[in-house]
Design an enzyme around this catalytic site. Structure first.
Site, PDB file in Angstrom:
ATOM      1  CG  HIS A 310      -2.135   4.967   2.597  1.00  0.00           C
ATOM      2  ND1 HIS A 310      -1.436   5.936   1.910  1.00  0.00           N
ATOM      3  CD2 HIS A 310      -1.290   3.929   2.755  1.00  0.00           C
ATOM      4  CE1 HIS A 310      -0.229   5.500   1.645  1.00  0.00           C
ATOM      5  NE2 HIS A 310      -0.094   4.281   2.145  1.00  0.00           N
ATOM      6  CG  ASP A 368       0.307  -2.898   6.475  1.00  0.00           C
ATOM      7  OD1 ASP A 368       0.405  -1.658   6.487  1.00  0.00           O
ATOM      8  OD2 ASP A 368       1.252  -3.655   6.183  1.00  0.00           O
TER       9      ASP A 368
END
Ligand code: SDX
Length: 433
Positions: A310, A368
């Site tokens: 991320h 996710d």
């Protein structure tokens, strides 16, 4: 935001000229160096492709502390909202900045509920798509087309118009997403039911059919509600920045949200949940996990562990922890105890978190990583995963779009560049080339 006495001095080492750059600080997070006058003072631009060190705006909506795994919606920790709140209340919070009173919440939920239908002619528009069109393609088209149906709420200078459009977007996204799903299946479109709550209505529109009533499992409805909360907003991510940039030109909100959907679709962003499931299926068995982890570490191999890493979280993504808990709850509720994909995901998480490469690059599971397993267990096809993300993120996009328009310092977004192309030259006739 306030300026304090802190500043930076920029010195041109060739000319010896110096400039003071003021520093602004917010309530949380890093200070920012105000470079708005830099070009006028120095004749230079800043250079930051990917905006790794650039703040694009001032915002009061969502705060992320990537080093400590903190995510706050209007100051409230995501873990508390996921446990104690519901998606309609979180929508109100993101839009208005405060948790609603019981009456405010009831009115908000009523107003959203009574905007869930779409114009019947949207159905005609839908039939222009191939039956196997990806739901995100359908959503891009259908949401953009809403601006052709709602001329009465596209004056973005009018706060009333903006709020009507905001409510319409939040209310109609599940209807449009479910419509895309039913169209893929070749099943008739299921109208929303006003007696159902938001997440229940979404499941109803996805899974009901004329032949039998769909029994809503409260565990699945709650799981869907929590998943919507987790995906609702996330600061200035790629799709939110797309919505803000589109909106900065004065484009109508439906067109801006359609642009946000397009950006979210990318596998590096919201499309990762679909990519995670495809990756887990490609791994096939937990005995193969090590091989794929090595592939992900190989600089010459473009393979990446989808659902890992991320831009902001350099520690755990708090959403992935809540998602993992929900995953176990949903699988238990459905009596699924030997889900091989979950086995693979847990093994992948375990190996990656112990691996030097992932530790050094601070790569952790993101939002996710587990969502696809829950969606699959709920009977949602892989191609619908990102569409569900778009349903949830619509309130975040809308809240950020409203904040951008109400920001008195707001201008049209127009980045500059470092030009490295050909210098000026004269045209050469084709006979001389
Ligand atoms: C979302 O921005 C948001 O807030 C997004 C989001 C939201 O709610 O809106 O949180 C939702 O988009 C979550 C992210 C979903 N995407 C994925 O899971 C796709 C896989 N992840 C990567 O593509 C990547 O981690 C990104 C895109 C998420 C982040 O990319 P960055 O910040 O640009 O980091 P990077 O690509 O520069 O990676 C840094 C290093 C690189 O190695 P070096 O070039 O430094 O040697 O880490 C490596 C990368 O190669 N790396 C990975 C990796 N992710 C990064 N290596 C293997 N597997 C990975 N998943």
């Amino acid at each position: 935001m306030s300026s304090n006495e802190r500043s930076f001095t920029l010195t041109d080492n060739s000319s010896g000229e110096s400039w003071e750059l003021p520093v602004m600080h917010g309530t949380l997070g890093p200070d920012v160096i105000d470079v708005r006058k830099l070009y006028a003072q120095t004749g230079c631009f800043t250079y930051d492709p990917g905006f790794t060190s650039t703040g694009s705006c001032e915002s009061k909506i969502t705060f992320i502390d990537g080093d400590n795994g903190v995510l706050l919606y209007r100051g409230y920790p995501i873990e508390q909202l996921a446990e104690k709140s519901d998606f309609m209340e979180v929508c109100y919070l993101l839009l208005y900045g405060e948790l609603p009173t019981a009456d405010q919440k009831a009115k908000f939920e009523h107003d959203i509920t009574y905007h869930t239908m779409i114009h019947e002619q949207m159905n005609t528009f839908l039939r222009g798509f191939r039956r196997d069109a990806h739901p995100m393609a359908v959503m891009c088209g259908m949401v953009g087309a809403l601006s052709a149906f709602y001329h009465d709420s596209t004056d973005i200078a009018d706060p009333k118009h903006r709020m009507v459009s905001s409510y319409r977007m939040i209310a109609k996204m599940p209807t449009i997403a479910a419509l895309a799903y039913k169209y893929n299946l070749g099943q008739p479109y299921v109208y929303p039911k006003n007696k159902l709550r938001y997440a229940e209505n979404f499941l109803h529109m996805m899974f009901s059919n004329p032949c039998e009533e769909y029994e809503i499992d409260p565990v699945l409805a709650r799981a869907m509600d929590v998943i919507l909360i987790l995906h609702a907003d996330h600061e200035q991510n790629a799709s939110t920045s797309t919505v803000r940039l589109s909106g900065s030109s004065g484009a109508n909100p439906f067109a801006c949200i359609s642009a946000g959907i397009a950006s979210l679709w990318g596998p590096a962003h919201g499309g990762a949940n679909e990519a995670v499931l495809n990756m887990l299926e490609e791994i096939g068995d937990k005995s193969n996990v090590g091989t794929f982890v090595e592939k992900a570490k190989d600089k010459d191999d473009s393979f990446r562990l989808m659902g890992f890493g991320h831009r902001v979280y350099k520690n755990f993504d708090p959403r992935s922890r809540v998602m993992r808990t929900q995953c176990h709850k949903v699988l238990d509720a459905l009596g699924v105890h030997d889900e091989p994909l979950l086995e693979i995901a847990l093994e992948l998480e375990k190996i990656a978190l112990e691996d030097e490469y992932f530790i050094e690059k601070k790569l952790y599971p993101n939002v996710d990583f587990y969502s696809g397993i829950i969606f699959k267990a709920m009977g949602i096809p892989t191609t619908m995963f990102t569409a569900l993300f778009a349903v949830a993120r619509t309130v975040g996009w809308i809240a950020q779009w409203n904040e951008m328009i109400e920001d008195p310092s707001q201008k049209i977004g127009r980045p500059r560049q470092l030009f490295t192309g050909a210098e000026q030259r004269d045209y050469v006739d084709v006979g001389q080339r």
